[in-house]
Design a protein around this motif. Sequence first.
Motif, short mmCIF file in Angstrom:
data_model
loop_
_atom_site.label_atom_id
_atom_site.label_comp_id
_atom_site.label_asym_id
_atom_site.label_seq_id
_atom_site.Cartn_x
_atom_site.Cartn_y
_atom_site.Cartn_z
N THR A 20 -11.57 4.49 0.01
CA THR A 20 -11.85 5.90 -0.22
C THR A 20 -11.67 6.20 -1.69
OG1 THR A 20 -11.08 6.48 2.01
CG2 THR A 20 -11.23 8.26 0.40
N ILE A 21 -12.69 6.76 -2.32
CA ILE A 21 -12.66 6.97 -3.77
C ILE A 21 -11.90 8.25 -4.09
CG2 ILE A 21 -14.04 7.04 -5.87
CD1 ILE A 21 -14.28 4.49 -4.10
N VAL A 22 -10.63 8.08 -4.35
CA VAL A 22 -9.76 9.17 -4.82
C VAL A 22 -9.06 8.67 -6.08
CG1 VAL A 22 -9.44 10.26 -2.57
CG2 VAL A 22 -7.94 8.37 -3.24
N GLY A 23 -8.13 9.47 -6.60
CA GLY A 23 -7.49 9.10 -7.86
C GLY A 23 -6.51 7.96 -7.76
N SER A 24 -5.90 7.76 -6.59
CA SER A 24 -4.89 6.72 -6.46
C SER A 24 -4.77 6.27 -5.01
CB SER A 24 -3.52 7.22 -6.94
OG SER A 24 -3.01 8.19 -6.03
N THR A 25 -4.34 5.02 -4.83
CA THR A 25 -4.06 4.54 -3.48
C THR A 25 -2.81 5.23 -2.93
OG1 THR A 25 -5.05 2.41 -4.04
CG2 THR A 25 -3.68 2.47 -2.08
N SER A 26 -1.92 5.69 -3.81
CA SER A 26 -0.75 6.45 -3.37
C SER A 26 -1.15 7.68 -2.57
CB SER A 26 0.10 6.86 -4.58
OG SER A 26 0.71 5.74 -5.18
N THR A 27 -2.25 8.31 -2.97
CA THR A 27 -2.76 9.47 -2.23
C THR A 27 -3.12 9.08 -0.80
OG1 THR A 27 -3.58 10.64 -4.18
CG2 THR A 27 -4.68 11.12 -2.10
N LEU A 28 -3.82 7.96 -0.65
CA LEU A 28 -4.23 7.51 0.68
C LEU A 28 -3.03 7.23 1.56
CD1 LEU A 28 -7.13 5.05 -0.29
CD2 LEU A 28 -7.29 7.47 0.29
N LEU A 29 -2.03 6.52 1.02
CA LEU A 29 -0.85 6.17 1.83
C LEU A 29 0.00 7.39 2.14
CD1 LEU A 29 -0.11 3.39 2.98
CD2 LEU A 29 -1.76 3.26 1.13
N THR A 30 0.03 8.36 1.21
CA THR A 30 0.73 9.61 1.50
C THR A 30 0.15 10.27 2.74
OG1 THR A 30 1.27 10.00 -0.83
CG2 THR A 30 1.28 11.92 0.62
N ASN A 31 -1.17 10.28 2.82
CA ASN A 31 -1.82 10.93 3.96
C ASN A 31 -1.65 10.15 5.26
OD1 ASN A 31 -2.61 13.21 2.59
ND2 ASN A 31 -4.58 12.35 1.97
N TYR A 32 -1.59 8.82 5.19
CA TYR A 32 -1.29 8.06 6.41
C TYR A 32 0.08 8.47 6.96
CZ TYR A 32 -5.25 4.85 6.21
OH TYR A 32 -6.52 4.32 6.25
N LEU A 33 1.06 8.59 6.08
CA LEU A 33 2.40 9.00 6.52
C LEU A 33 2.38 10.42 7.06
CD1 LEU A 33 4.48 7.51 3.55
CD2 LEU A 33 4.37 6.62 5.89
N ARG A 34 1.66 11.30 6.39
CA ARG A 34 1.58 12.70 6.83
C ARG A 34 0.95 12.82 8.21
NH1 ARG A 34 -1.75 15.96 2.66
NH2 ARG A 34 -1.30 17.66 4.10
N TYR A 35 -0.21 12.19 8.38
CA TYR A 35 -0.95 12.33 9.63
C TYR A 35 -0.22 11.67 10.80
CZ TYR A 35 -4.76 13.72 6.52
OH TYR A 35 -5.53 14.35 5.57
N ALA A 36 0.60 10.66 10.50
CA ALA A 36 1.37 10.01 11.56
C ALA A 36 2.71 10.69 11.80
CB ALA A 36 1.60 8.55 11.21
N ALA A 37 3.00 11.74 11.01
CA ALA A 37 4.27 12.46 11.11
C ALA A 37 5.46 11.53 10.86
CB ALA A 37 4.41 13.16 12.46
N VAL A 38 5.28 10.57 9.94
CA VAL A 38 6.36 9.68 9.54
C VAL A 38 7.12 10.34 8.38
CG1 VAL A 38 6.96 7.43 8.56
CG2 VAL A 38 5.13 7.61 10.26
N GLU A 39 8.42 10.42 8.49
CA GLU A 39 9.22 11.08 7.46
C GLU A 39 9.09 10.34 6.12
OE1 GLU A 39 13.89 12.18 6.42
OE2 GLU A 39 13.36 11.25 8.34
#
Length: 481
Positions: A265-284
Amino acid sequence: MYLVLGCGDVGFSVASRLKRRGAELVVVDKDAKKIEWFKKMGYSAFVGDFCLPDVLKDAGISRAEVVLLMIPDFRLTERALGAINRLKAELKIDPVVVARVLDESETAEVKHLGASDALPSSQILANFTLSRFEELKGMVKEKRLRALLGELGGRIAIVLQTNPDPDGIASGVALKRYAQAFGIDADIIYDGSIGHQQNRALVNLLDLDLLHAEDVKFDNYTAFALVDVATHANCALPKDILPTIVIDHHPVPSSEVHARYQDITIVGSTSTLLTNYLRYAAVEIDGATAAALVIGTLTDTMNFTRGTTPTDFEAFEHLMKLADVELLGKLQSPAVPPDALDVLARAIKGSKLNGGYLITNVGEVDDRDTLPQASDFLLKREGVQTVLVYGIWNNLVCVSARTNDIAIHLGQALRQAFSEIGSAGGHARMAGAMIPLKAIKAKSKRVLKRAIDRQVGRKFLEVVGVTKPSKRGRTRPRSKR
């Protein structure tokens, strides 16, 4: 890619907003006049009945990540969903499918027919809808990744790019935390070195247990995840092992990526992608992990001045509410080691300015990460638009480049200059190259420095058009006429 089916008022509204955001999309409608108008306006558009599987194939549904059914007729929606479901099975694809409904009463039935979600017309026309599409796409991807992890079991190797940067390290930490939340153990593996003081600070302050590839037996793992890298070309994963998971934000042709689960996914950073994986999975997300992801985002977007998308801003806002502020301060201002200061002093002393281009040869270095640090610093000098710093490390001539000039793409320039004698690449504003020392043509060690200057510094100036070769192979300034 978005596939927009139906281009009435609502379909046009959605398509135009997607186009303004730079999204790749194809519009499909059986009204030839409408499609002709879309084409004149610069859209990719296709005439045909989108209730027919062959039409959807021709329109490129196999490449679509999101299919938007923007028609008000429930019967047409039902037929289109039937065609999409058949193609999912036939082509082994699984796009997010969002259907337009007249009101909430149709939502449950549309989902039963195979739609990922349904939105009433009033919501589709609201300003938040496009971000909602992105969120839905992210949520569906997260569910697929979670399902895959459930199948895999065992222990996962999370492999970072060679000489990982803060974005790669933080993303690896986040994926490990995500896997552990679902009972899957993981190790983070890298090759090369962790040399830059910010990278070392990230590892030390978070007390990270990263494994060097030389100390790893890949046979001990049941699955392999590439993070912030998409192919074998720039990581330690053995070429005879295919990755199971790839998560990366760099543009890579799909033909080069081979994994059961892919998220490019073309965004500014891979950190953004992993942040959203944690958010959508409700992982603290604990304070330390949030701080690491903040640093990963800031470094790869160059403080939001490069390649930043609305998705990056939304993820960053979420992280800043959670980040350990004291730790974040330490990560942003790590101590500078003496060798970095020594290289910077040599870079300043040996620098030559030519029409906004600053070129400097720092000689031999113990840590190649000191070169980009020198580049970053020298770019702040008054009158400098582009910097090229190079030096010898481990029998390689390592090159680091930075620019503020929008007229030059450094990654392309360095590839043009050095791809025949070494490897090069990068972004528009920052790039690097590595050239084997044996590729430098020098009659003796005594003239090696001049040979490197000629074949690296001068060659770069030729490629960007600042100088041109003379008949004897030397360079001279271009005429100012």
